[in-house]
Design a protein around this motif. Structure first.
Motif, PDB file in Angstrom:
ATOM      1  N   GLU A   1      42.847  27.157  40.730  1.00 17.17           N
ATOM      2  CA  GLU A   1      43.018  27.672  39.367  1.00 17.17           C
ATOM      3  C   GLU A   1      41.894  28.641  39.003  1.00 17.17           C
ATOM      4  N   GLY A   2      40.660  28.293  39.389  1.00 14.82           N
ATOM      5  CA  GLY A   2      39.541  29.190  39.125  1.00 14.82           C
ATOM      6  C   GLY A   2      39.678  30.509  39.873  1.00 14.82           C
ATOM      7  N   VAL A   3      40.131  30.433  41.128  1.00 10.51           N
ATOM      8  CA  VAL A   3      40.339  31.657  41.912  1.00 10.51           C
ATOM      9  C   VAL A   3      41.435  32.501  41.280  1.00 10.51           C
ATOM     10  N   PHE A   4      42.499  31.859  40.832  1.00 10.67           N
ATOM     11  CA  PHE A   4      43.599  32.584  40.186  1.00 10.67           C
ATOM     12  C   PHE A   4      43.116  33.310  38.928  1.00 10.67           C
ATOM     13  N   LEU A   5      42.339  32.624  38.100  1.00  9.94           N
ATOM     14  CA  LEU A   5      41.807  33.246  36.889  1.00  9.94           C
ATOM     15  C   LEU A   5      40.851  34.383  37.232  1.00  9.94           C
ATOM     16  N   GLY A   6      40.030  34.169  38.251  1.00 10.21           N
ATOM     17  CA  GLY A   6      39.097  35.212  38.669  1.00 10.21           C
ATOM     18  C   GLY A   6      39.801  36.418  39.265  1.00 10.21           C
ATOM     19  N   LEU A   7      40.859  36.162  40.022  1.00 14.36           N
ATOM     20  CA  LEU A   7      41.642  37.251  40.612  1.00 14.36           C
ATOM     21  C   LEU A   7      42.253  38.106  39.503  1.00 14.36           C
ATOM     22  N   LYS A   8      42.771  37.458  38.462  1.00 10.26           N
ATOM     23  CA  LYS A   8      43.335  38.213  37.348  1.00 10.26           C
ATOM     24  C   LYS A   8      42.265  39.030  36.627  1.00 10.26           C
ATOM     25  N   ALA A   9      41.047  38.496  36.541  1.00  8.34           N
ATOM     26  CA  ALA A   9      39.959  39.250  35.917  1.00  8.34           C
ATOM     27  C   ALA A   9      39.645  40.505  36.726  1.00  8.34           C
ATOM     28  N   ALA A  10      39.701  40.394  38.050  1.00 11.44           N
ATOM     29  CA  ALA A  10      39.451  41.555  38.906  1.00 11.44           C
ATOM     30  C   ALA A  10      40.561  42.592  38.742  1.00 11.44           C
ATOM     31  N   VAL A  11      41.802  42.114  38.656  1.00  9.35           N
ATOM     32  CA  VAL A  11      42.929  43.026  38.465  1.00  9.35           C
ATOM     33  C   VAL A  11      42.807  43.747  37.126  1.00  9.35           C
TER      34      VAL A  11
END
Length: 370
Positions: free
Chosen positions: A173-183
């Motif tokens: 979940e943290g990786v998913f949220l972080g990935l969206k922040a990068a996008v």
């Protein structure tokens, strides 16, 4: 309990566990980086060879997972655990946790050599180190293994009895949220619809990440050393399968390394087509200098110990004085995209790499506690 640095032997079970401080001997390894203490536990009769590395405890007791992996040489195992331990120091610091960094590695094949006898011997080692090191699951160790250890020694988190349970979904979940922040930083929107994401590694975290990406409308390209696992992902997520040694070069918008570390290097970076790297693997960079190569290639890199900190946040929550509270853990988790957004902006403003900015932030907090 170990009262002094040196050598001790503990007789128990069906063998004799030997625990030796190898801090000075380990200084010859490039990844040593002024570790505070390093212990080697051995019990040949029960198949145990384990390294516990304690990197820095200025913010609190060392906390880090236990990895079970069959390194070909002892130096390779030692280098791996030292790099991971240092990464845990940075991860705890940048996450605002009251813990230092540590890591453990059992040199064994989890598929064939992880026996109750081996875990018994390792539990005895943890019990001897209990005031110095807290541990939880990592590669090769399951929730059931953590529960088994916790029944024999108190310094194990991420267990059924502790309330947090398996940290893998929280890490994902943290990786998913972080990935969206990068996008969002790169494209001005966190919408993943139609974006191609290449996921390397379909273990507990990689699979859970795929579930979230698929639900968000991303097009998945997947790879795993287990061909059957990759085949399952093609059916479950409509993913396209790729060879494990070629996934980094896939035609994708985002590359998510979720296997072992060191795959971002001088050979692989020139082959990357993705403009964003955001995944759960630890120690993704083979060398610190590889962050410069990524920057020069125009690739936005989410530092691994920031984006994958959800698991640590969750197991640390079990150790809070009042016990595990899910909402408190998720509140910290929601800071991951905020921290990454700050790192991305600072890197652009200063010309530093995102890795340099993240490390500077972590070291500032450690220095403030000294």
């Amino acid at each position: 309990m170990l009262q002094s640095v040196g050598h001790t032997e503990i007789t128990g079970g069906t063998g004799t566990l030997s625990i030796r401080d190898i801090t000075c001997e380990s200084a010859r390894i490039d990844a040593f980086d002024s570790h505070e203490q390093i212990f080697l536990g051995e019990d040949p009769s029960r198949g145990l060879k384990a390294i516990v590395a304690i990197h820095n405890t200025r913010l609190g007791p060392a906390l880090g997972g236990t990895r079970i992996w069959p390194h070909e040489t002892f130096d390779a195992a030692l280098t791996d655990v030292l790099r991971l331990s240092r990464g845990m120091t940075l991860k705890a610091a940048i996450s605002g946790l009251p813990f230092g960094g540590g890591k453990a590695l059992i040199v064994a094949d989890a598929r064939t050599a992880k026996t109750p006898e081996l875990l018994d011997a390792y539990a005895e080692m943890l019990l001897a180190l209990k005031d110095r090191f807290w541990t939880a699951e990592d590669v090769g160790m399951t929730l059931a293994d953590a529960d088994y250890l916790r029944a024999r020694t108190p310094n194990v988190s991420g267990t059924s009895s502790g309330g947090g349970g398996n940290p893998s979904p929280i890490t994902a979940e943290g990786v998913f949220l972080g990935l969206k922040a990068a996008v969002e930083h790169r494209h001005g929107s966190e919408d993943l619809t139609g974006l191609k994401v290449a996921v390397q590694g379909l273990g507990a975290v990689g699979w859970a990440l795929c579930e979230r990406l698929h639900a968000a409308g991303a097009a998945l390209i997947v790879a795993d050393i287990d061909a059957d696992r990759a085949g399952e992902a093609t059916s479950e997520f409509g993913a396209r399968k790729c060879a494990a040694d070629a996934i980094h070069a896939a035609d994708a918008d985002i590359f998510a390394p979720c296997a072992l570390g060191g795959m971002l290097n001088g050979n692989s970076i020139p082959e990357l087509k993705a403009g964003i790297i955001a995944g759960s693997a630890n120690n993704q960079l083979a060398r610190e200098e590889d962050a410069v190569l990524l920057k020069e290639s125009g690739i936005l890199y989410a530092p691994d110990y920031v984006i994958n900190s959800g698991g640590l946040i969750n197991v640390a929550a079990e150790l809070e004085p009042g016990g595990y509270e899910a909402e408190a853990a998720f509140a910290r988790l929601r800071h991951i995209p905020e921290t990454l957004a700050d790192i991305f902006h600072r890197a652009e403003a200063t010309g530093m790499t995102t890795n340099e900015v993240a490390e500077a932030l972590a070291l500032e907090r450690i220095a403030a506690a000294s």
